[in-house]
Design a protein around this motif. Structure first.
Motif, short mmCIF file in Angstrom:
data_model
loop_
_atom_site.label_atom_id
_atom_site.label_comp_id
_atom_site.label_asym_id
_atom_site.label_seq_id
_atom_site.Cartn_x
_atom_site.Cartn_y
_atom_site.Cartn_z
N SER A 117 0.83 -1.20 0.00
CA SER A 117 0.00 0.00 0.00
C SER A 117 0.86 1.26 0.00
O SER A 117 0.50 2.26 -0.59
N PHE A 118 2.03 1.22 0.67
CA PHE A 118 2.94 2.37 0.64
C PHE A 118 3.47 2.63 -0.75
O PHE A 118 3.60 3.76 -1.17
N ASP A 119 3.79 1.56 -1.49
CA ASP A 119 4.28 1.73 -2.85
C ASP A 119 3.25 2.43 -3.72
O ASP A 119 3.58 3.34 -4.48
N GLU A 120 1.99 2.01 -3.60
CA GLU A 120 0.93 2.64 -4.39
C GLU A 120 0.72 4.09 -3.97
O GLU A 120 0.55 4.97 -4.81
N GLU A 121 0.74 4.35 -2.68
CA GLU A 121 0.58 5.72 -2.19
C GLU A 121 1.73 6.61 -2.64
O GLU A 121 1.52 7.75 -3.02
N ASP A 122 2.96 6.07 -2.61
CA ASP A 122 4.12 6.84 -3.04
C ASP A 122 4.01 7.22 -4.52
O ASP A 122 4.32 8.34 -4.90
N GLU A 123 3.57 6.28 -5.34
CA GLU A 123 3.43 6.57 -6.76
C GLU A 123 2.37 7.65 -6.99
O GLU A 123 2.58 8.57 -7.78
N GLU A 124 1.24 7.54 -6.30
CA GLU A 124 0.19 8.55 -6.43
C GLU A 124 0.68 9.90 -5.94
O GLU A 124 0.40 10.93 -6.55
N LEU A 129 2.56 15.35 -6.92
CA LEU A 129 3.59 16.37 -6.78
C LEU A 129 4.02 16.92 -8.15
O LEU A 129 4.23 18.11 -8.31
N ALA A 130 4.14 16.03 -9.12
CA ALA A 130 4.52 16.47 -10.46
C ALA A 130 3.45 17.38 -11.05
O ALA A 130 3.77 18.41 -11.66
N LYS A 131 2.19 17.03 -10.86
CA LYS A 131 1.09 17.88 -11.36
C LYS A 131 1.07 19.23 -10.65
O LYS A 131 0.88 20.26 -11.28
#
Length: 169
Positions: A117-124, A129-131
């Protein structure tokens, strides 16, 4: 040859160049306006581009906007440090310390179960952040472009006020 044209176009639209154009326009304004007090009580209404600087609550003259543009240039060149930002940073450090001591005990048991779940949250979060960065970068470039135009207009208007409207153009 095409590579150079693309790079030149991209460089033209860079934040660094937008900042340099603004600072250059304000420096030119500052060098041209030898007697800033002549701008006092000169309304912005006569110039369409300068009158867009007015807010609904505040009636300003050209002198106040001369000072505003110089202040923004100074903030860009030297940075902005305010007490509230320092306090927020200190509060953030206190919260981080409190959270880190409380989370040390629970980290070992939770690490294995929540790794996915941390991996998915980090990607989101990274996408978000990029947006956010793109949004704010575009906004900053737009604001700098408008401020640059306003510094140029204020300089032209000053020249008109003192009777040298056609000089140096």
């Amino acid at each position: 040859m095409m590579m150079q044209l693309t790079e030149t176009y991209n460089q033209k639209n860079s934040l660094f160049n937008a900042m340099n154009r603004f600072i250059g326009a304000v420096n030119n304004m500052d060098q041209t306006i030898m007697v800033p007090s002549l701008l006092r009580d000169v309304p912005l209404d006569e110039d369409r581009e300068l009158s867009s600087m007015k807010s609904d609550e505040e009636e300003g003259d050209m002198y106040s906007y001369y000072q505003l543009l110089k202040s923004i240039r100074s903030d860009m060149e030297w940075g902005v440090r305010c007490a509230s930002a320092d306090e927020r940073r200190k509060e953030g450090m206190k919260i981080t310390r409190m959270n880190s001591t409380a989370s040390i005990a629970s980290t070992a048991s939770a690490a294995s179960s929540s790794a996915n779940s941390f991996d998915e949250e980090d990607e989101e979060e990274e996408e978000d952040l990029a947006k956010q960065f793109q949004y704010h970068l575009t906004g900053l470039q737009d604001v700098l472009s408008k401020l640059t135009q306003q510094a140029v207009c204020l300089t032209k208007r000053y020249k008109q006020e003192i009777g040298i409207g056609g000089w140096g153009q």
